[in-house]
Scaffold this active site. Structure first.
Site, short mmCIF file in Angstrom:
data_model
loop_
_atom_site.label_atom_id
_atom_site.label_comp_id
_atom_site.label_asym_id
_atom_site.label_seq_id
_atom_site.Cartn_x
_atom_site.Cartn_y
_atom_site.Cartn_z
N ASP A 102 -8.53 -8.53 4.21
CA ASP A 102 -8.96 -9.16 5.47
C ASP A 102 -10.47 -9.22 5.52
O ASP A 102 -11.16 -8.42 4.90
CB ASP A 102 -8.51 -8.31 6.67
CG ASP A 102 -7.03 -8.11 6.73
OD1 ASP A 102 -6.30 -8.98 6.24
OD2 ASP A 102 -6.61 -7.07 7.27
N1 URA Z 1 -3.81 -4.05 4.74
C1 URA Z 1 -4.46 -4.63 5.77
O1 URA Z 1 -4.07 -4.51 6.91
N2 URA Z 1 -5.56 -5.33 5.49
C2 URA Z 1 -6.07 -5.49 4.25
O2 URA Z 1 -7.08 -6.15 4.07
C3 URA Z 1 -5.37 -4.89 3.21
C4 URA Z 1 -4.23 -4.17 3.48
#
Ligand code: URA
Length: 239
Positions: A102
């Site tokens: 993310d």
């Molecule tokens: N889990 C998440 O919630 N975000 C990420 O970027 C990776 C794993």
């Protein structure tokens, strides 16, 4: 002869799944004719294959470990014009991220132009472990930890068992490491939300045997030959 999507992935255009999307979207042509059928076979030595009109050439494969900072997006091109992970890596080859972090997540991200490895690493069958250092709101109880470990119910189904190692906790926040092998969208954030502890910060520390080491956010390095060999073994792919 080779399947068109396999050739495109091998040439480093994108992951196999993305290549299939390019084909069905009519972006791929063989000897000047648009091909939309996924089963089509090509002869890479003789056929002229283009994506969006650009000839596809086999490039040497590169394998990169990036320490992704917070605030950059993982997608190759962001329609909103935000900074992407590819803006951090100045290379002539067209590379793409293996999976996704993310925008607000930092940590270890692999990038390559080798579709075979990317595909294998992302395939659920191979259960590649990813370890996230996770800071959440509030005091996380042993019960909530047990729930995260056992699997929590998300809208796209229950999560597989996970491993949690508590680092510290106080009334206001808790810090732990969680190891999962699935790679669903925003998975750790959604798991933590589900047990009532929204994520404050999230950082991927490990993927399989790879760690961030001494890298600082924004820094990247090539994987060693030995690391690439091991990854291929883990991903059930041939180099
Ligand atoms: N889990 C998440 O919630 N975000 C990420 O970027 C990776 C794993």
């Amino acid at each position: 002869m080779e399947r068109l999507q396999k050739f495109l992935a091998r040439a480093g255009v994108a992951s196999r799944r993305k290549c299939e999307e390019l084909i069905t979207a009519g972006k791929v042509a063989v000897n000047g004719e648009v091909v939309r059928e996924l089963g089509s076979k090509v002869d890479p030595d003789h056929d002229r294959i283009t994506v969006d009109g650009q000839p596809v050439r086999m490039e040497p494969h590169v394998y990169i470990l990036l320490h992704k900072p917070r605030g950059v997006v993982t997608t190759a091109a962001d329609p909103q014009g935000r900074k992407t992970v590819l803006d951090l890596i100045d290379l002539p080859q067209r590379i793409f991220p293996v999976g996704r972090l993310d925008m607000d997540t930092s940590g270890l991200l692999l990038l390559t132009n080798d579709g075979a490895l990317a595909n294998g690493l992302m395939h659920p069958k191979y259960e590649v472990d990813k370890l996230y250092r996770t800071e959440v709101e509030g005091y996380i109880s042993d019960e909530s930890i047990a729930r995260l470990e056992a699997g929590v119910e998300l809208e796209d189904g229950p999560t597989a068992p996970a491993k949690v190692r508590l680092l510290r906790r106080s009334k206001s926040k808790s810090l732990f490491e969680i190891t999962i092998h699935e790679g669903r969208n925003r998975q750790v954030r959604r798991m933590c939300d589900q047990v009532g502890h929204p994520v404050l910060t999230l950082k991927r520390m490990k993927l399989a045997f790879l760690t961030l080491g001494e890298t600082v956010p924004g820094q990247w390095r090539y994987l060693t030959d030995k690391e690439v060999d091991l990854l291929f073994r883990i991903a059930g792919a041939t180099r």
